[in-house]
Design an enzyme around this catalytic site. Structure first.
Site, PDB file in Angstrom:
ATOM      1  N   GLU A 158       0.803  -1.232   0.000  1.00  0.00           N
ATOM      2  CA  GLU A 158       0.000   0.000   0.000  1.00  0.00           C
ATOM      3  C   GLU A 158       0.835   1.281   0.000  1.00  0.00           C
ATOM      4  O   GLU A 158       0.645   2.154   0.840  1.00  0.00           O
ATOM      5  CB  GLU A 158      -0.972  -0.033   1.184  1.00  0.00           C
ATOM      6  N   ASN A 198       1.969  -5.079  -3.222  1.00  0.00           N
ATOM      7  CA  ASN A 198       0.571  -5.405  -2.908  1.00  0.00           C
ATOM      8  C   ASN A 198      -0.225  -4.137  -2.587  1.00  0.00           C
ATOM      9  O   ASN A 198       0.214  -3.307  -1.789  1.00  0.00           O
ATOM     10  CB  ASN A 198       0.578  -6.330  -1.670  1.00  0.00           C
ATOM     11  N   HIS A 234     -10.469  -5.745  -2.386  1.00  0.00           N
ATOM     12  CA  HIS A 234     -11.526  -5.441  -1.411  1.00  0.00           C
ATOM     13  C   HIS A 234     -12.614  -4.727  -2.209  1.00  0.00           C
ATOM     14  O   HIS A 234     -12.585  -3.503  -2.373  1.00  0.00           O
ATOM     15  CB  HIS A 234     -10.979  -4.575  -0.275  1.00  0.00           C
ATOM     16  N   GLU A 271      -6.413 -10.447  -1.447  1.00  0.00           N
ATOM     17  CA  GLU A 271      -7.219 -10.225  -0.228  1.00  0.00           C
ATOM     18  C   GLU A 271      -8.706 -10.100  -0.588  1.00  0.00           C
ATOM     19  O   GLU A 271      -9.400  -9.198  -0.098  1.00  0.00           O
ATOM     20  CB  GLU A 271      -6.746  -8.953   0.484  1.00  0.00           C
ATOM     21  N   ASP A 273     -12.454  -9.804  -0.832  1.00  0.00           N
ATOM     22  CA  ASP A 273     -13.769  -9.867  -0.192  1.00  0.00           C
ATOM     23  C   ASP A 273     -14.666  -8.936  -0.994  1.00  0.00           C
ATOM     24  O   ASP A 273     -14.207  -7.954  -1.555  1.00  0.00           O
ATOM     25  CB  ASP A 273     -13.756  -9.537   1.316  1.00  0.00           C
TER      26      ASP A 273
END
Ligand code: G3I
Length: 352
Positions: A158, A198, A234, A271, A273
């Site tokens: 990030e 990432n 996400h 990741e 979701d």
């Protein structure tokens, strides 16, 4: 009924009940996310994991559906070096040992990040030289401890703002953009893992995706190894207060993956979701199932997309409701560990 016709009838019944499983072949096969994805020629389906002794369903689900884990918090800086040069690996070791014991891949997470970074680093007012030596000591001890164990490492996490410029973290403000190639160079020195950059919100091929591509080029321009880019994913299946809108189309997702994969690195969803406005309804869960399918198909459509990780097993423990009030229900299993429509959508999408 004559005895012989009774025998004939019961034989027919017996043979039809015996034959049924064969005629249904495939349908009754137990489903497994990772096995299906491997049959499609890809490497792994993983999940983030926080070990909880009371949740006995989780190891069973991992065994059945996942061949990779990511420790959700155990390897972060605050967990592994809470004070300077004081390393605490007990928690992290449990995940690495579990992965080895159960022949799972392990995406190790993460080495250099602005968050879950202890105050001794962020507020230490270190000069450039000292901060680089602190970074090296951390990477040497953490990545070096698992030199051959981690399949992948998120080396830098990030680093970007939404417009693709660099985030003003302690790393960037002290060292400048050189902190990225320096971190990757050190990770390559101490680890055999595939080394990843990432980030989140880079799935829709926007300015931030271009920033990730710039980072890949920057690191390569130093002659330093970078093996992959992690697209956190996400995402949301409908417009929510915190999402930019519904899910990007498969075409856009693929274009975003290509933006870095075409530079000669692997890509992965790291990741996943896919949240919604809660409470969930059957209609919303059906839309979410389609969204999971689309994400899986986008990975399968891009040759260098090697694997996918979901950010947790059950909605019971997802980070989302605690951070985005009124949103959630984002994972593949509900709060009672039942498979959701999303599970079947994801499974359908990752089959060739
Ligand atoms: O361990 C402490 C506990 O001792 C304390 O009592 C409790 C009180 O708040 O906090 C516990 O720490 C929490 C930690 O998770 C472990 O459970 C933190 O408050 C909480 O903020 C932390 O949240 C994690 C978050 O990263 C922190 O940034 C989430 O579990 C984790 O899912 C989330 O994961 C991140 C990825 O690493 C990077 N990408 C985004 C993703 C979602 O935010």
């Amino acid at each position: 009924m004559h005895f012989s016709s009774i025998v004939a009838a019961s034989l027919a019944l017996a043979s039809s009940t015996v034959a049924a499983p064969h005629s249904n072949k495939g349908k009754d096969k137990p489903t497994s996310l990772y096995k299906a994805f491997r049959e499609s020629g890809r490497s792994y389906i993983g999940t983030a994991w926080t070990m909880r002794a009371n949740e006995t369903a989780e190891p069973k689900i991992i065994k059945q559906d996942f061949n990779s884990i990511t420790p959700e918090n155990a390897q972060k800086w605050e967990s592994t070096e809470p004070s300077r040069n004081n390393f605490t690996f007990e928690d992290s070791d449990r995940y690495v040992e579990y992965a080895k014991k159960h022949s799972l891949q392990i995406r190790c997470h993460n080495l250099v990040w602005h968050s879950q970074l202890p105050a001794w680093v962020t507020d230490g007012k270190f000069d450039n030289h000292t901060l680089i030596s602190i970074m090296e000591n951390h990477i040497k001890n953490l990545a070096g401890r698992y030199r051959k164990d981690c399949t992948q490492w998120d080396v830098v996490n990030e680093a970007l703002n939404e417009d693709g410029t660099y985030r003003e973290s302690v790393w960037y403000t002290t060292i400048g953009e050189a902190y990225l190639p320096i971190a990757f160079k050190l990770a390559a020195k101490y680890s055999k893992a595939k080394l990843f950059y990432n980030d989140y919100n880079i799935e829709s091929n926007n300015a931030k995706t271009a920033g990730a591509a710039r980072i890949v080029k920057l690191i390569k321009s130093y002659g330093v190894r970078i093996d992959g880019v992690g697209y956190q994913a996400h995402l949301a299946s409908e417009t929510t207060p915190t999402s930019g809108g519904p899910l990007p189309s498969q075409k856009v997702l693929e274009a975003a993956l290509h933006a870095t994969a075409d530079l000669g690195v692997d890509v992965a969803y790291t990741e996943i979701d896919i949240r919604m406005n809660t409470p969930a309804t059957p209609a919303k869960l059906a839309v979410q199932a389609e969204a999971y399918k689309t994400v899986a198909k986008s990975c399968l459509a891009v040759k260098r997309c090697i694997g996918m990780t979901v950010w947790g097993i059950s909605d019971k423990y997802s980070w989302i409701p605690g951070v985005f009030a009124g949103e959630g229900a984002a994972l593949l299993f509900d709060e009672d560990y039942n498979k959701k429509p999303a599970y079947y959508g994801f499974l359908a999408g990752l089959k060739k």
